[in-house]
Motif scaffolding. Structure first.
Motif, PDB file in Angstrom:
ATOM      1  N   HIS A  83      50.482   9.838  46.533  1.00 21.85           N
ATOM      2  CA  HIS A  83      49.890   8.679  45.868  1.00 21.85           C
ATOM      3  C   HIS A  83      48.398   8.575  46.123  1.00 21.85           C
ATOM      4  CE1 HIS A  83      49.352   4.642  44.321  1.00 21.85           C
ATOM      5  NE2 HIS A  83      48.920   4.235  45.505  1.00 21.85           N
ATOM      6  N   ASP A  84      47.990   8.766  47.367  1.00 21.23           N
ATOM      7  CA  ASP A  84      46.589   8.664  47.752  1.00 21.23           C
ATOM      8  C   ASP A  84      46.249   9.833  48.660  1.00 21.23           C
ATOM      9  OD1 ASP A  84      43.993   7.744  48.256  1.00 21.23           O
ATOM     10  OD2 ASP A  84      44.650   6.461  49.925  1.00 21.23           O
ATOM     11  N   PRO A  85      46.163  11.036  48.099  1.00 19.22           N
ATOM     12  CA  PRO A  85      46.058  12.223  48.948  1.00 19.22           C
ATOM     13  C   PRO A  85      44.681  12.388  49.577  1.00 19.22           C
ATOM     14  CG  PRO A  85      45.875  12.848  46.656  1.00 19.22           C
ATOM     15  CD  PRO A  85      46.224  11.388  46.665  1.00 19.22           C
ATOM     16  N   MET A  86      44.676  13.070  50.703  1.00 14.90           N
ATOM     17  CA  MET A  86      43.446  13.540  51.320  1.00 14.90           C
ATOM     18  C   MET A  86      43.043  14.825  50.595  1.00 14.90           C
ATOM     19  SD  MET A  86      43.042  14.703  55.314  1.00 14.90           S
ATOM     20  CE  MET A  86      43.687  13.114  55.878  1.00 14.90           C
ATOM     21  N   PRO A  87      41.774  15.006  50.286  1.00 15.24           N
ATOM     22  CA  PRO A  87      41.373  16.274  49.661  1.00 15.24           C
ATOM     23  C   PRO A  87      41.807  17.453  50.529  1.00 15.24           C
ATOM     24  CG  PRO A  87      39.568  14.693  49.571  1.00 15.24           C
ATOM     25  CD  PRO A  87      40.639  14.075  50.431  1.00 15.24           C
ATOM     26  N   PRO A  88      42.359  18.506  49.933  1.00 16.40           N
ATOM     27  CA  PRO A  88      42.830  19.644  50.730  1.00 16.40           C
ATOM     28  C   PRO A  88      41.763  20.207  51.666  1.00 16.40           C
ATOM     29  CG  PRO A  88      43.647  19.820  48.496  1.00 16.40           C
ATOM     30  CD  PRO A  88      42.705  18.664  48.500  1.00 16.40           C
ATOM     31  N   ALA A  89      40.525  20.238  51.213  1.00 13.95           N
ATOM     32  CA  ALA A  89      39.457  20.767  52.065  1.00 13.95           C
ATOM     33  C   ALA A  89      39.274  19.904  53.315  1.00 13.95           C
ATOM     34  CB  ALA A  89      38.145  20.838  51.282  1.00 13.95           C
ATOM     35  N   GLU A  90      39.403  18.585  53.158  1.00 11.40           N
ATOM     36  CA  GLU A  90      39.293  17.695  54.319  1.00 11.40           C
ATOM     37  C   GLU A  90      40.460  17.895  55.271  1.00 11.40           C
ATOM     38  OE1 GLU A  90      39.469  12.940  55.467  1.00 11.40           O
ATOM     39  OE2 GLU A  90      38.960  13.511  53.410  1.00 11.40           O
ATOM     40  N   ALA A  91      41.668  18.039  54.717  1.00 12.83           N
ATOM     41  CA  ALA A  91      42.836  18.250  55.561  1.00 12.83           C
ATOM     42  C   ALA A  91      42.695  19.531  56.372  1.00 12.83           C
ATOM     43  CB  ALA A  91      44.107  18.286  54.707  1.00 12.83           C
ATOM     44  N   LEU A  92      42.203  20.595  55.741  1.00 10.28           N
ATOM     45  CA  LEU A  92      42.009  21.855  56.451  1.00 10.28           C
ATOM     46  C   LEU A  92      40.888  21.740  57.482  1.00 10.28           C
ATOM     47  CD1 LEU A  92      42.493  24.302  53.470  1.00 10.28           C
ATOM     48  CD2 LEU A  92      43.886  24.232  55.542  1.00 10.28           C
ATOM     49  N   ALA A  93      39.854  20.978  57.165  1.00  3.21           N
ATOM     50  CA  ALA A  93      38.768  20.777  58.129  1.00  3.21           C
ATOM     51  C   ALA A  93      39.268  20.030  59.358  1.00  3.21           C
ATOM     52  CB  ALA A  93      37.620  20.016  57.477  1.00  3.21           C
ATOM     53  N   ARG A  94      40.191  19.106  59.173  1.00  2.00           N
ATOM     54  CA  ARG A  94      40.708  18.331  60.300  1.00  2.00           C
ATOM     55  C   ARG A  94      41.506  19.186  61.278  1.00  2.00           C
ATOM     56  NH1 ARG A  94      40.321  12.997  60.703  1.00  2.00           N
ATOM     57  NH2 ARG A  94      39.446  11.825  58.957  1.00  2.00           N
ATOM     58  N   VAL A  95      42.030  20.300  60.792  1.00  2.00           N
ATOM     59  CA  VAL A  95      42.756  21.207  61.694  1.00  2.00           C
ATOM     60  C   VAL A  95      41.917  22.436  62.043  1.00  2.00           C
ATOM     61  CG1 VAL A  95      44.979  20.407  60.819  1.00  2.00           C
ATOM     62  CG2 VAL A  95      43.945  22.457  59.816  1.00  2.00           C
ATOM     63  N   GLY A  96      40.618  22.391  61.690  1.00  6.06           N
ATOM     64  CA  GLY A  96      39.702  23.456  62.071  1.00  6.06           C
ATOM     65  C   GLY A  96      39.829  24.735  61.287  1.00  6.06           C
ATOM     66  N   LEU A  97      40.279  24.631  60.028  1.00  3.15           N
ATOM     67  CA  LEU A  97      40.515  25.846  59.245  1.00  3.15           C
ATOM     68  C   LEU A  97      39.742  25.865  57.929  1.00  3.15           C
ATOM     69  CD1 LEU A  97      44.348  26.504  59.700  1.00  3.15           C
ATOM     70  CD2 LEU A  97      42.441  27.753  60.723  1.00  3.15           C
TER      71      LEU A  97
END
Length: 244
Positions: A125-139
């Motif tokens: 419904h209110d997703p986090m941008p995939p790039a942000e999600a990957l940045a949060r896990v250091g990838l």
């Protein structure tokens, strides 16, 4: 360095279980997987669930996550009755509120890290941008790589990014370090700890490793389908300080 645990009991309860039971029919025999489990999990809490194989840990996690339904008892996620819910309601509940991380990463091998995360973001419904999600896990630098081009720890971090991309209220993790070596496992736990702290995601981690309980607000020890013991940590040890 250990950190003083924030009080969580005063926070709003996310899950409330009362006399929760789960029985499976095996041929002509009933097998009790959960027996009268009483449980509360609170907002922003990090809880570790310990116990031997067959003690009911995964059954409890699956019921909390709406992947399975209790045989009897009561279970509420906020105002959602998860015992009375039908399949459609449970599907909506999982989609809107729960992120899952399992021992095996379940990434699609034909998709890049970015595409694996984007696949989940597309239905949120209110997703986090995939790039942000990957940045949060250091990838962020590995977003264009396929699973076969990444280590086990990197694949697990992609799985975590995929789980948090829909901004879940709850993150349920079943042996997330079980297939990893100790050093890699600590890095994965550090990511889970960061997600809990920065996003406020209520986090439940199943593990056989008792040392991991030191990083939690609480640890619950299961035996024979029951919560046999609960320990509250007055001080929490950061994931990166763990060793086993």
């Amino acid at each position: 360095m250990a950190t003083t645990a924030q009080p969580v009991a005063a926070r709003e309860a996310v899950f409330v279980a009362r006399a929760l039971c789960k029985t499976y029919r095996m041929g002509e025999v009933d097998v009790a997987a959960l027996r009268d489990v009483n449980l509360m999990l609170h907002e922003r809490e990090f809880v570790v669930l310990l116990g031997p194989s067959g003690s009911g840990k995964s059954t409890l996690l699956n019921i909390l996550g709406g992947l399975d339904v209790a045989t009897s008892g009561a279970l509420h996620y906020r105002d959602h009755d998860l015992v009375a819910a039908d399949d459609a309601a449970l599907t909506l509940y999982r989609r809107q509120h729960v992120g899952f991380v399992f021992q095996f990463y379940n990434l699609l091998p034909s998709l890049t890290a970015y595409e694996n995360v984007a696949l989940i973001a597309e239905i949120a419904h209110d997703p986090m941008p995939p790039a942000e999600a990957l940045a949060r896990v250091g990838l962020e630098a590995r977003s264009g790589h396929f699973p076969s081009q990444m280590s086990g720890g990197e694949q697990q971090r992609v799985a975590i990014a995929r789980a948090i991309a829909k901004r879940p209220d709850v993150l349920l993790c079943d042996e997330p370090t079980g297939a990893l070596d100790a050093a890699t496992g600590v890095r994965v736990l550090d990511v889970l700890e960061t997600v809990n702290r920065e996003l406020g995601t209520t986090t439940l981690v199943i593990t056989h490793n008792a040392d991991i309980a030191r990083m939690a607000h609480r640890s619950l020890h299961m035996a024979d389908g029951r919560i046999a013991r609960e320990l509250v940590n007055s001080e929490r040890v950061p994931a990166l300080a763990l060793s086993w």
